[in-house]
Design a protein around this motif. Structure first.
Motif, PDB file in Angstrom:
ATOM      1  N   ASN A  58      28.567 -18.548 -21.390  1.00  0.00           N
ATOM      2  CA  ASN A  58      27.780 -18.694 -22.698  1.00  0.00           C
ATOM      3  C   ASN A  58      26.963 -19.833 -22.636  1.00  0.00           C
ATOM      4  OD1 ASN A  58      28.783 -16.409 -24.730  1.00  0.00           O
ATOM      5  ND2 ASN A  58      30.637 -17.079 -23.473  1.00  0.00           N
ATOM      6  N   HIS A  59      26.558 -20.236 -21.549  1.00  0.00           N
ATOM      7  CA  HIS A  59      25.545 -21.370 -21.126  1.00  0.00           C
ATOM      8  C   HIS A  59      25.851 -22.720 -21.903  1.00  0.00           C
ATOM      9  CE1 HIS A  59      23.437 -17.951 -19.577  1.00  0.00           C
ATOM     10  NE2 HIS A  59      23.670 -17.239 -20.569  1.00  0.00           N
ATOM     11  N   GLN A  60      27.157 -23.131 -21.898  1.00  0.00           N
ATOM     12  CA  GLN A  60      27.644 -24.473 -22.516  1.00  0.00           C
ATOM     13  C   GLN A  60      28.453 -25.122 -21.195  1.00  0.00           C
ATOM     14  OE1 GLN A  60      29.485 -24.100 -26.324  1.00  0.00           O
ATOM     15  NE2 GLN A  60      28.725 -22.053 -26.714  1.00  0.00           N
ATOM     16  N   PRO A  61      27.563 -25.722 -20.322  1.00  0.00           N
ATOM     17  CA  PRO A  61      27.978 -26.365 -19.126  1.00  0.00           C
ATOM     18  C   PRO A  61      28.830 -27.426 -19.340  1.00  0.00           C
ATOM     19  CG  PRO A  61      25.598 -26.801 -19.416  1.00  0.00           C
ATOM     20  CD  PRO A  61      26.098 -25.787 -20.440  1.00  0.00           C
ATOM     21  N   VAL A  62      28.490 -28.484 -20.669  1.00  0.00           N
ATOM     22  CA  VAL A  62      29.473 -29.696 -20.961  1.00  0.00           C
ATOM     23  C   VAL A  62      30.857 -29.074 -21.067  1.00  0.00           C
ATOM     24  CG1 VAL A  62      29.760 -31.618 -22.362  1.00  0.00           C
ATOM     25  CG2 VAL A  62      27.230 -31.005 -21.516  1.00  0.00           C
ATOM     26  N   ALA A  63      31.024 -28.280 -21.917  1.00  0.00           N
ATOM     27  CA  ALA A  63      32.189 -27.869 -22.322  1.00  0.00           C
ATOM     28  C   ALA A  63      32.983 -27.076 -21.170  1.00  0.00           C
ATOM     29  CB  ALA A  63      32.217 -26.895 -23.574  1.00  0.00           C
ATOM     30  N   ALA A  64      32.340 -26.502 -20.471  1.00  0.00           N
ATOM     31  CA  ALA A  64      32.920 -25.830 -19.106  1.00  0.00           C
ATOM     32  C   ALA A  64      33.400 -26.834 -18.180  1.00  0.00           C
ATOM     33  CB  ALA A  64      31.891 -24.665 -18.500  1.00  0.00           C
ATOM     34  N   ILE A  65      32.821 -27.825 -18.125  1.00  0.00           N
ATOM     35  CA  ILE A  65      32.944 -28.884 -16.965  1.00  0.00           C
ATOM     36  C   ILE A  65      34.189 -29.753 -17.492  1.00  0.00           C
ATOM     37  CG2 ILE A  65      32.279 -31.033 -15.723  1.00  0.00           C
ATOM     38  CD1 ILE A  65      29.396 -29.807 -15.857  1.00  0.00           C
ATOM     39  N   GLU A  66      34.200 -29.865 -18.956  1.00  0.00           N
ATOM     40  CA  GLU A  66      35.259 -30.713 -19.498  1.00  0.00           C
ATOM     41  C   GLU A  66      36.580 -29.618 -19.107  1.00  0.00           C
ATOM     42  OE1 GLU A  66      35.989 -33.485 -20.999  1.00  0.00           O
ATOM     43  OE2 GLU A  66      33.745 -34.084 -21.332  1.00  0.00           O
ATOM     44  N   HIS A  67      36.639 -28.433 -19.278  1.00  0.00           N
ATOM     45  CA  HIS A  67      37.712 -27.652 -19.118  1.00  0.00           C
ATOM     46  C   HIS A  67      38.020 -27.378 -17.767  1.00  0.00           C
ATOM     47  CE1 HIS A  67      38.715 -26.387 -23.351  1.00  0.00           C
ATOM     48  NE2 HIS A  67      37.560 -26.254 -23.327  1.00  0.00           N
ATOM     49  N   CYS A  68      37.262 -27.520 -17.069  1.00  0.00           N
ATOM     50  CA  CYS A  68      37.260 -27.379 -15.582  1.00  0.00           C
ATOM     51  C   CYS A  68      38.229 -28.655 -14.970  1.00  0.00           C
ATOM     52  CB  CYS A  68      36.085 -27.412 -14.649  1.00  0.00           C
ATOM     53  SG  CYS A  68      35.019 -25.847 -14.279  1.00  0.00           S
ATOM     54  N   LEU A  69      37.890 -29.817 -15.650  1.00  0.00           N
ATOM     55  CA  LEU A  69      38.727 -31.011 -15.245  1.00  0.00           C
ATOM     56  C   LEU A  69      40.101 -30.904 -15.884  1.00  0.00           C
ATOM     57  CD1 LEU A  69      35.794 -33.599 -15.669  1.00  0.00           C
ATOM     58  CD2 LEU A  69      36.894 -33.146 -13.743  1.00  0.00           C
ATOM     59  N   LEU A  70      40.060 -30.461 -17.177  1.00  0.00           N
ATOM     60  CA  LEU A  70      41.219 -30.375 -17.719  1.00  0.00           C
ATOM     61  C   LEU A  70      42.244 -29.392 -17.195  1.00  0.00           C
ATOM     62  CD1 LEU A  70      40.305 -30.434 -21.599  1.00  0.00           C
ATOM     63  CD2 LEU A  70      41.793 -31.973 -20.330  1.00  0.00           C
ATOM     64  N   ALA A  71      41.815 -28.223 -16.542  1.00  0.00           N
ATOM     65  CA  ALA A  71      42.428 -27.458 -15.571  1.00  0.00           C
ATOM     66  C   ALA A  71      42.824 -27.970 -14.281  1.00  0.00           C
ATOM     67  CB  ALA A  71      41.608 -26.033 -15.422  1.00  0.00           C
ATOM     68  N   GLY A  72      42.279 -29.252 -13.873  1.00  0.00           N
ATOM     69  CA  GLY A  72      42.585 -29.819 -12.832  1.00  0.00           C
ATOM     70  C   GLY A  72      41.653 -29.249 -11.631  1.00  0.00           C
ATOM     71  N   ASP A  73      40.600 -28.551 -12.072  1.00  0.00           N
ATOM     72  CA  ASP A  73      39.885 -27.713 -10.894  1.00  0.00           C
ATOM     73  C   ASP A  73      38.572 -28.604 -10.783  1.00  0.00           C
ATOM     74  OD1 ASP A  73      38.399 -26.281  -9.383  1.00  0.00           O
ATOM     75  OD2 ASP A  73      38.093 -24.451 -10.790  1.00  0.00           O
ATOM     76  N   THR A  74      38.758 -29.662 -10.080  1.00  0.00           N
ATOM     77  CA  THR A  74      37.804 -30.689  -9.652  1.00  0.00           C
ATOM     78  C   THR A  74      36.818 -30.123  -8.814  1.00  0.00           C
ATOM     79  OG1 THR A  74      39.099 -31.574  -7.994  1.00  0.00           O
ATOM     80  CG2 THR A  74      39.157 -32.671 -10.226  1.00  0.00           C
ATOM     81  N   GLN A  75      37.012 -29.107  -8.032  1.00  0.00           N
ATOM     82  CA  GLN A  75      35.949 -28.684  -7.090  1.00  0.00           C
ATOM     83  C   GLN A  75      34.826 -27.885  -8.067  1.00  0.00           C
ATOM     84  OE1 GLN A  75      35.479 -28.943  -3.883  1.00  0.00           O
ATOM     85  NE2 GLN A  75      33.613 -27.739  -4.188  1.00  0.00           N
ATOM     86  N   SER A  76      35.466 -26.976  -8.878  1.00  0.00           N
ATOM     87  CA  SER A  76      34.507 -26.403  -9.632  1.00  0.00           C
ATOM     88  C   SER A  76      33.654 -27.195 -10.691  1.00  0.00           C
ATOM     89  CB  SER A  76      35.029 -25.062 -10.781  1.00  0.00           C
ATOM     90  OG  SER A  76      35.539 -24.222 -10.056  1.00  0.00           O
ATOM     91  N   ALA A  77      34.475 -28.404 -11.145  1.00  0.00           N
ATOM     92  CA  ALA A  77      33.784 -29.288 -11.932  1.00  0.00           C
ATOM     93  C   ALA A  77      32.576 -29.908 -11.066  1.00  0.00           C
ATOM     94  CB  ALA A  77      34.703 -30.215 -12.486  1.00  0.00           C
ATOM     95  N   SER A  78      32.814 -30.467  -9.906  1.00  0.00           N
ATOM     96  CA  SER A  78      31.750 -30.932  -9.069  1.00  0.00           C
ATOM     97  C   SER A  78      30.719 -30.049  -8.801  1.00  0.00           C
ATOM     98  CB  SER A  78      32.300 -31.077  -7.749  1.00  0.00           C
ATOM     99  OG  SER A  78      33.275 -32.301  -7.881  1.00  0.00           O
ATOM    100  N   GLN A  79      31.052 -28.620  -8.421  1.00  0.00           N
ATOM    101  CA  GLN A  79      29.787 -27.834  -8.439  1.00  0.00           C
ATOM    102  C   GLN A  79      29.148 -27.516  -9.604  1.00  0.00           C
ATOM    103  OE1 GLN A  79      32.136 -24.344  -7.325  1.00  0.00           O
ATOM    104  NE2 GLN A  79      32.061 -24.751  -5.318  1.00  0.00           N
ATOM    105  N   GLN A  80      29.673 -27.568 -10.748  1.00  0.00           N
ATOM    106  CA  GLN A  80      28.852 -27.390 -12.080  1.00  0.00           C
ATOM    107  C   GLN A  80      28.214 -28.520 -12.469  1.00  0.00           C
ATOM    108  OE1 GLN A  80      28.417 -24.745 -13.657  1.00  0.00           O
ATOM    109  NE2 GLN A  80      29.339 -23.573 -12.029  1.00  0.00           N
TER     110      GLN A  80
END
Length: 166
Positions: A58-80
């Protein structure tokens, strides 16, 4: 129902002016997070990962990155972060970037040269000169790292070294 909750200032807040989105009051959200962890240990990470995917779709990258980090998915967070770095910098989101960088292992950030440079710049702007220098000391030499190094040397009264650097 949402109208009555919002008027009574109970549980929800509208972060947008169009009243299309609603957010739980921070105290209530914290209560729900704790209840989830008590009743379903370990499920929060899966829910954060699903939320990250939804926000990306839904084109909301800031919230997506926050949730990647909360999920512990730092690899996806880094990519985003790498993918959305320019608009984030253009929007002045440097403190947010710094907070994110500090949640991602340095070795992982090293795989993204732009993120290493952005991390160093955010550290410089936060006046954390030692940290910024350590961030670039092992990074491949380039005009960008030389600029940061020279600036740091000037800021730390190492004029002769700055002159030699460039």
């Amino acid at each position: 129902m949402i109208d009555s909750l919002q008027r009574a200032n109970l549980s929800t807040q509208a972060p947008d002016e169009q009243l299309q989105w609603f957010r739980y009051h921070p105290f209530f959200a914290d209560f729900l997070r704790r209840a989830l962890e008590r009743q379903h240990p370990g499920q929060a990470e899966k829910l954060h990962a699903a939320a990250a995917r939804w926000y990306l779709d839904n084109h909301q990258p800031v919230a997506a990155i926050e949730h990647c980090l909360l999920a512990g998915d730092t690899q996806s967070a880094s990519q985003q972060i790498d993918h959305h770095l320019d608009p984030l910098i253009d929007a002045g989101r440097l403190r947010l970037l710094l907070r994110w960088f500090e949640q991602i292992p340095a070795r992982q950030l090293d795989a993204y040269p732009r993120l290493v440079l952005a991390h160093a710049w955010t550290l410089v702007l936060d006046r954390r000169y030692q940290d910024a220098m350590q961030r670039i000391v092992h990074h491949r030499a380039s005009p960008q790292t030389d600029t940061i190094r020279c600036l740091l040397q000037v800021f730390t009264d190492q004029s002769d070294a700055a002159y030699t650097t460039g």
